[in-house]
Design an enzyme around this catalytic site. Structure first.
Site, PDB file in Angstrom:
ATOM      1  N   HIS A   4       0.835  -1.225   0.000  1.00 26.64           N
ATOM      2  CA  HIS A   4       0.000   0.000   0.000  1.00 26.64           C
ATOM      3  C   HIS A   4       0.864   1.268   0.000  1.00 26.64           C
ATOM      4  CE1 HIS A   4      -3.359  -2.683   1.221  1.00 26.64           C
ATOM      5  NE2 HIS A   4      -2.429  -3.239   1.979  1.00 26.64           N
ATOM      6  N   SER A  57      14.575  22.484 -14.672  1.00 29.27           N
ATOM      7  CA  SER A  57      13.434  23.338 -14.973  1.00 29.27           C
ATOM      8  C   SER A  57      13.955  24.679 -15.440  1.00 29.27           C
ATOM      9  CB  SER A  57      12.572  23.510 -13.730  1.00 29.27           C
ATOM     10  OG  SER A  57      11.776  24.664 -13.854  1.00 29.27           O
ATOM     11  N   LYS A 116      15.315  22.061  -9.468  1.00 31.96           N
ATOM     12  CA  LYS A 116      14.613  20.867  -9.947  1.00 31.96           C
ATOM     13  C   LYS A 116      15.511  19.894 -10.696  1.00 31.96           C
ATOM     14  CE  LYS A 116      10.311  20.893 -10.791  1.00 31.96           C
ATOM     15  NZ  LYS A 116       9.171  20.142 -10.323  1.00 31.96           N
ATOM     16  N   GLU A 153       9.471   9.046 -16.414  1.00 34.06           N
ATOM     17  CA  GLU A 153       8.054   9.373 -16.615  1.00 34.06           C
ATOM     18  C   GLU A 153       7.585   8.932 -18.000  1.00 34.06           C
ATOM     19  OE1 GLU A 153       7.151  13.484 -14.542  1.00 34.06           O
ATOM     20  OE2 GLU A 153       9.196  13.446 -15.290  1.00 34.06           O
TER      21      GLU A 153
END
Ligand code: ARG
Length: 474
Positions: free
Chosen positions: A172, A293, A299, A306
């Site tokens: 979980h 970024s 970042k 992704e």
């Protein structure tokens, strides 16, 4: 490989098509027919397979006395020239000849004249396309299996030095029990192992040669289907001519395997995304697989992970697309089946890219052992070890031990300490028979070391699995 086109478009690189049906609404019927019918924009990717099939077919026709040696010689020479033209990028792919099969034949006629007309004896585009596509998918499966093995090797190389590196095991996405980072990576080695086996299974089933089924009913010529099957690396010829030209289950099965593999890749990609967050900080990826970024200088975005995560959608889309194309088609060939190629090409393109990117990321990934070890001890991850100790040492029924442990966790929470830091008196208040010996099992190290069951998280078990896989992949 000789596939340079973009698979999604009916229009070859020339840009000629643009002018031809740019004005869709004013196009004449003949132009519209060509626009919807043409497949050279994508089936040119099967040029190498088409040539191999033609060469084997011509040799067989000659051996069987269907065509003369002179004609076969001319055909083989012409096909060799075409192969060289394709490799050099000078072959004229032309929309007026619709697909790769007719483009090759038309060019052959230009090169050698009349003998070109004999190549299509005892053959149809129906068995030709079934053959070409099957060989293309077979090669794609082989490439994919090789790539999966490379990924598994990268995972093994990362798992080995971290066979004993503590990390939390989750259920979980809540800390469950400590495991090791090597153990976690080896879970993926198992998954990718099954993926490779699925491709191998699909390959074995598809390895029958449809050439010679001709249009659908077979041929009246004395062809030798066993000879062409053997020449083209097949186990045997297909046994039913209708089935040979009608089915594309070999592609569907491969796309199913590809979708499952992409799903595994997606899960690993998701974990990399999570591990890379500053909140987790379990791994670092170099600039090679991350982007910054333009506005937030701090970042480091895991774009490659992704995108691998997202490609699973594309793969499953391809499987769905071809399933829907095939469902409800009456036997045998229908032009619907021309729509089998684009989803299949796209799926393998996406999968091959994803596997390569993931292999790169795994090799690049730098585990942060301290962060993982810290997290492995947090969240009362050794609660099960306490319960197991109560069962083993005090002969308590597991349900009662579970209850006592729950109370101990609650007490530790209240005091703001870990289970291992809970004073003995606190534990004894819950169960008087508890002794100081219990603390030996409450550290994550002890917890992991105790999981000695076959396939368990103990470093010795993890090392045994690494050794086994090293042998398999050697
Ligand atoms: N381009 C066609 C395809 O991809 C080749 C087979 C054409 N056969 C036919 N009977 N029209 O399916």
């Amino acid at each position: 490989m000789t596939d340079t086109s973009s698979p999604g478009s009916n229009t070859p690189a020339s840009g000629q098509g643009q002018a031809m049906w740019g004005g869709r609404f004013t196009a004449k019927p003949a132009e519209l027919m060509q626009a919807i019918n043409v497949s050279i924009g994508f089936d040119r990717r099967m040029a190498a397979q088409d040539l191999a099939g033609s060469r084997a077919h011509a040799a067989m026709l000659r051996k069987q006395g269907v065509i003369s040696s002179e004609d076969e010689g001319a055909i083989q020479q012409g096909l060799a020239t075409i192969e060289a033209e394709i490799q050099a990028g000078t072959f004229p792919f032309r929309e007026e000849f619709e697909d790769i099969h007719m483009n090759v034949e038309a060019r052959l006629r230009e090169l050698i004249g009349a003998p070109a007309g004999r190549l299509h004896t005892a053959r149809s585009r129906n068995d030709q396309v079934a053959l070409d596509f099957r060989m293309w998918v077979r090669e794609a499966c082989d490439r994919t299996i090789g790539q999966i093995h490379a990924l598994q090797k990268a995972l093994l190389a990362k798992a080995e030095p971290h066979a004993a590196t503590l990390t939390p095991g989750f259920t979980h996405l809540q800390p469950a029990q400590p495991v090791t980072f090597g153990h976690h990576l080896m879970a993926y080695v198992e998954m990718f192992g099954r993926d490779a086996a699925r491709f191998a299974d699909a390959r074995a089933r598809m390895n029958e040669c449809p050439l010679g089924a001709a249009a659908l009913a077979g041929s009246p010529f004395p062809i030798d289907r066993h000879a062409t099957a053997q020449a083209l690396g097949f186990e045997r010829p297909t046994a039913n001519s209708l089935d040979s030209v009608a089915d594309r289950d070999f592609a569907l099965e491969s796309l199913a395997a590809a979708s499952i593999c992409a799903t595994h890749l997606s899960r690993l990609a998701e974990e990399i995304v999570i591990w890379m967050t500053p909140q987790f900080g379990f791994v670092k990826l170099s600039d090679a697989f991350t982007t910054g970024s333009s506005i937030m200088p701090q970042k480091k975005n895991p774009d490659a992970a992704e995108l691998v995560r997202a490609k699973a959608g594309r793969l499953l889309g391809s499987f769905t697309q071809l399933s829907v194309v095939m469902k409800g088609l009456p036997l045998t060939y229908s032009k619907d089946m021309q729509e089998d190629k684009v989803p299949t090409f796209e799926a393998f393109d996406a999968l091959e890219l994803s596997l390569a990117a993931m292999t790169g990321m795994v090799a690049d990934m730098e585990p942060v052992a301290e962060r993982m070890a810290q997290a492995a001890g947090a969240g009362y991850a050794t609660a099960t070890d306490l319960a197991d100790w109560l069962v083993r040492t005090l002969d308590m029924p597991f349900r009662d031990a579970h209850h006592v442990t729950g109370a101990a966790v609650k007490r530790a929470e209240t005091l703001g300490v870990d289970l291992a830091e809970l004073p003995l008196a606190e534990l004894q208040a819950l169960e008087p028979r508890v002794t100081a010996e219990v603390f030996q099992v409450l550290t994550p190290e002890a917890s992991v070391a105790s999981r000695k069951s076959y396939g368990g998280a103990s470093p010795e078990q993890v090392r045994a699995q690494i050794a086994r896989w090293k042998e398999i992949l050697a």
